[in-house]
Enzyme design. Structure first.
Site, PDB file in Angstrom:
ATOM      1  N   ASP A  38       0.831  -1.194   0.000  1.00 20.00           N
ATOM      2  CA  ASP A  38       0.000   0.000   0.000  1.00 20.00           C
ATOM      3  C   ASP A  38       0.871   1.252   0.000  1.00 20.00           C
ATOM      4  OD1 ASP A  38      -2.315  -1.516   0.059  1.00 20.00           O
ATOM      5  OD2 ASP A  38      -2.449  -1.493   2.250  1.00 20.00           O
ATOM      6  N   TYR A  66       7.719  -8.542   7.954  1.00 17.38           N
ATOM      7  CA  TYR A  66       7.278  -7.158   8.110  1.00 17.38           C
ATOM      8  C   TYR A  66       7.618  -6.640   9.501  1.00 17.38           C
ATOM      9  CZ  TYR A  66       4.191  -8.135   4.084  1.00 17.38           C
ATOM     10  OH  TYR A  66       3.690  -8.486   2.859  1.00 17.38           O
ATOM     11  N   ARG A 172      -2.424  -5.284   8.564  1.00 17.67           N
ATOM     12  CA  ARG A 172      -3.321  -4.389   9.310  1.00 17.67           C
ATOM     13  C   ARG A 172      -4.494  -5.166   9.909  1.00 17.67           C
ATOM     14  NH1 ARG A 172      -6.549  -1.848   4.382  1.00 17.67           N
ATOM     15  NH2 ARG A 172      -5.416  -2.865   2.713  1.00 17.67           N
TER      16      ARG A 172
END
Length: 292
Positions: A38, A66, A172
């Protein structure tokens, strides 16, 4: 102009923006990317070039690492700070021990409901397009795999974690679900992809640097890196000729293998092989002509 570029995507650019920059410099060779980031996110964006574009699915299968920051006690329709962030009224403030206690239930193969603001399609339309129109978006849960979760720092409301996971995981949404298990909500404020398999952020080039066709050629890594997750067999010149002619070969392949990477003695990727219908092994990705 064949290989794989490891790009460090900056914040504010879409993955497509980065691909467009590279495409202008490598034409007529093709390029693409192996896993969207994103605009908020930064870090490793693997961009195959030329023959490398035929190997995107193999890069996508690689584990991804991540580092993410979540703000607890907040809610957002996008599940990150790109959306409209709302503070919860008097939310609980979980302790570090409470957070660590819920993390094991998010390891292994788990079900995850993707975010409404995602590129997944619903009845032929992107979910984020429907969400932006104010329409109700219901996405089915799907199986993902999380290999490890490590808390890097916690100072309420800020929670930093390192996560290693498989393809299709929404970080997320992982933060959303962990927070809900703690009786609160969370929004993601930062996301850095530090690795996809052997492609690491320390080795990545930045697209805002003075990129040229020459610097891209110098930065290209071999296509063989896309096949590091596959069992490998070495093929000789005669076998390479047969593969170039579209014929099957009979290499010594591990019994359990369903796909193998055929390599030259120098470690170059000749083809990806699968079992032939009538015995032997045939190509599903074939670069044999490059070695004749």
């Amino acid at each position: 102009m064949h290989g794989i570029l490891n790009i460090n995507k900056p914040a504010g650019k879409t993955s497509r923006d980065v691909v467009n920059i590279i495409q202008r410099l490598v034409r007529p060779a093709k390029t693409g990317h192996a896993g969207t980031l994103d605009p908020l996110a930064t870090g490793v964006l693997v961009c195959p070039v030329g023959h490398g574009t035929k190997l995107i699915e193999y890069v996508q299968r690689m584990p991804k690492t991540y580092e993410a920051c979540f703000l607890l006690g907040r809610h957002s329709d996008t599940e990150d700070i790109e959306g409209e962030v709302q503070l919860l009224a008097d939310p609980p403030q979980p302790t570090l021990d409470e957070i660590e206690a819920v993390l094991p239930s998010y390891l292994g193969a788990i079900q995850q409901v993707p975010p409404a603001y995602s590129a997944l399609k619903v009845a032929g339309q992107r979910a984020y397009d429907l969400a932006r129109q104010g329409k109700e978006v219901e996405l089915a849960s799907r199986l993902i795999e999380v290999y490890s979760i490590e808390i890097l720092a916690y100072d309420y409301p800020e929670l930093r974690m390192r996560i290693e996971c498989g393809s299709g995981t929404y970080i997320r949404s992982l933060g959303r679900d962990i927070a809900r298990d703690l009786g609160t909500e969370a929004v993601m404020s930062e996301l850095v992809r530090t690795a996809i398999g052997c492609f690491r952020i320390e080795d990545a080039i930045h697209p805002d640097d003075q990129l040229s066709r020459g610097t891209i050629v110098a930065a290209l890594q071999p296509t063989s890196l896309a096949a590091t997750q596959l069992p490998q067999v070495t093929v000789d010149h005669e076998e390479i000729v047969r593969l170039a002619q579209g014929k099957v070969i009979e290499p010594a392949v591990p019994d359990s293998a369903e796909e193998v990477a055929a390599m030259t003695t120098a470690g170059e990727l000749v083809a990806v092989l699968v079992p032939g219908k009538e015995g032997g092994w045939r190509t599903t990705r074939n670069f044999a002509n490059d070695y004749l």
